[in-house]
Scaffold this motif. Sequence first.
Motif, PDB file in Angstrom:
ATOM      1  N   UNK A   1       0.933  -1.484  -0.183  1.00 23.66           N
ATOM      2  CA  UNK A   1       0.033  -0.171   0.415  1.00 23.66           C
ATOM      3  C   UNK A   1       0.935   1.193   0.213  1.00 23.66           C
ATOM      4  N   UNK A   2       2.035   0.922   0.815  1.00 29.49           N
ATOM      5  CA  UNK A   2       2.427   2.494   0.662  1.00 29.49           C
ATOM      6  C   UNK A   2       3.662   2.535  -0.272  1.00 29.49           C
ATOM      7  N   UNK A   3       4.645   1.912  -1.127  1.00 27.17           N
ATOM      8  CA  UNK A   3       4.618   1.394  -2.230  1.00 27.17           C
ATOM      9  C   UNK A   3       3.935   2.057  -3.261  1.00 27.17           C
ATOM     10  N   UNK A   4       2.590   1.403  -3.305  1.00 22.16           N
ATOM     11  CA  UNK A   4       1.454   2.261  -4.263  1.00 22.16           C
ATOM     12  C   UNK A   4       1.739   3.787  -4.045  1.00 22.16           C
ATOM     13  N   UNK A   5       1.251   4.111  -2.802  1.00 25.49           N
ATOM     14  CA  UNK A   5       1.308   5.501  -2.621  1.00 25.49           C
ATOM     15  C   UNK A   5       2.415   6.203  -3.277  1.00 25.49           C
ATOM     16  N   UNK A   6       3.792   6.225  -2.767  1.00 28.27           N
ATOM     17  CA  UNK A   6       5.120   6.503  -3.434  1.00 28.27           C
ATOM     18  C   UNK A   6       5.331   6.618  -4.688  1.00 28.27           C
ATOM     19  N   UNK A   7       4.499   5.526  -5.940  1.00 31.03           N
ATOM     20  CA  UNK A   7       5.006   5.521  -6.774  1.00 31.03           C
ATOM     21  C   UNK A   7       3.829   5.637  -8.139  1.00 31.03           C
ATOM     22  N   UNK A   8       3.185   5.577  -7.717  1.00 36.05           N
ATOM     23  CA  UNK A   8       2.092   6.675  -8.641  1.00 36.05           C
ATOM     24  C   UNK A   8       0.941   5.140  -9.351  1.00 36.05           C
ATOM     25  N   UNK A   9       1.815   4.019  -9.245  1.00 38.98           N
ATOM     26  CA  UNK A   9       1.610   2.960  -9.883  1.00 38.98           C
ATOM     27  C   UNK A   9       0.471   1.648  -9.373  1.00 38.98           C
ATOM     28  N   UNK A  10      -0.233   0.821  -9.346  1.00 39.65           N
ATOM     29  CA  UNK A  10      -1.491  -0.134  -8.577  1.00 39.65           C
ATOM     30  C   UNK A  10       0.387  -1.112  -8.207  1.00 39.65           C
ATOM     31  N   UNK A  11       0.113  -1.825  -6.908  1.00 37.31           N
ATOM     32  CA  UNK A  11       0.788  -2.461  -6.066  1.00 37.31           C
ATOM     33  C   UNK A  11      -0.088  -3.945  -6.123  1.00 37.31           C
ATOM     34  N   UNK A  12       0.423  -5.217  -6.990  1.00 37.91           N
ATOM     35  CA  UNK A  12      -1.294  -6.437  -6.222  1.00 37.91           C
ATOM     36  C   UNK A  12      -0.357  -6.853  -5.646  1.00 37.91           C
ATOM     37  N   UNK A  13      -1.036  -7.413  -4.133  1.00 38.98           N
ATOM     38  CA  UNK A  13      -0.647  -8.332  -3.558  1.00 38.98           C
ATOM     39  C   UNK A  13      -1.572  -9.988  -4.095  1.00 38.98           C
TER      40      UNK A  13
END
Length: 321
Positions: free
Chosen positions: A51-63
């Motif tokens: 969730x934090x990486x998604x906020x930082x990168x501006x791309x979806x990070x899917x588990x």
Amino acid sequence: MSTRILLAAALGLATAPAFAQAPAWPDRPIRIVVPYGPGGGVDSFTRPVAAQLQAQLGQSVVVDNRAGAGGTIGVLNAARAPADGYTLLSGGVHQPMAEALYPQRGYRIDADFVPVAITAVVPNVLVVNPASGLTDLRTLMDRARATPDSLTYCSSGSGTSQHIIAEMFLRETGLRMLHVPYRGTAPAMNDLLAGVCPMMFDGMGTSAPQIQGQRLRPIALTVSRRSALFPDIPTMSEAGGPAIDAGTWYALWAPAGIPVPILARLRAEVRAALASPAVQRVWQQQGAEPSSVGEDRLETYVREETSRWSGLVTSLGLRAE
């Protein structure tokens, strides 16, 4: 116009499309493979970082939970993915443990992956259902010694860290208990809370909320020093048991061959995510501490842990079922 200027202009036009075809990473969603089911320790330590990486990168990070065969199905899936930074593996000490248990797994964690970061370190803890009547480690050991095989312990499955650490304890004490393997931590925890099984050697990440809510009683930590977040829980040796030092660490890996610039960016982004207040707050709630392993020692550390746990699994005579 001079020939030199015309040539420079032509070269500029020729190379412009090449730069346009090399977009900066990431320009599409990132997938993090969790080789276990939802609700377990690896899953619990993956989702806040994702969730934090998604906020930082501006791309979806899917588990992507891909459970089965002691985690080897999901790890193999990640190993076969392109080494382009868009597929990561989340796991931990469980992967070095699997090396000896699953010799035909189709990959090597220390050769087919490169570690991105150790994301969290937690102690393992022996927890019991309060209704079991097991008030401390000596009571538990006395009961097991008086009636061998009368006590059962549950785990997230044969060959998992919970199973291996329990077998370490039984070898050191000479006690006999019956192992009840489940398909994941979540169903094992449900039955532990319901009193179907009396005890489990669990990672603090999943047991911490139950301890705080007084739904489980902590008996002893299976590490050499007390937890700063749970200072009242004794170590195994302090509680009258054997000196065991078996904690759990969690990590992110990328498939081997990932471009160096992308790996460097990944490590920087994960480092920032782990330092974020949101992730640190969750880690504290789950009894986790930061790793002391520097980025320059990550690969060496994974090799050492693989050797250590492979040797231990072999000495215990454990087999994947």
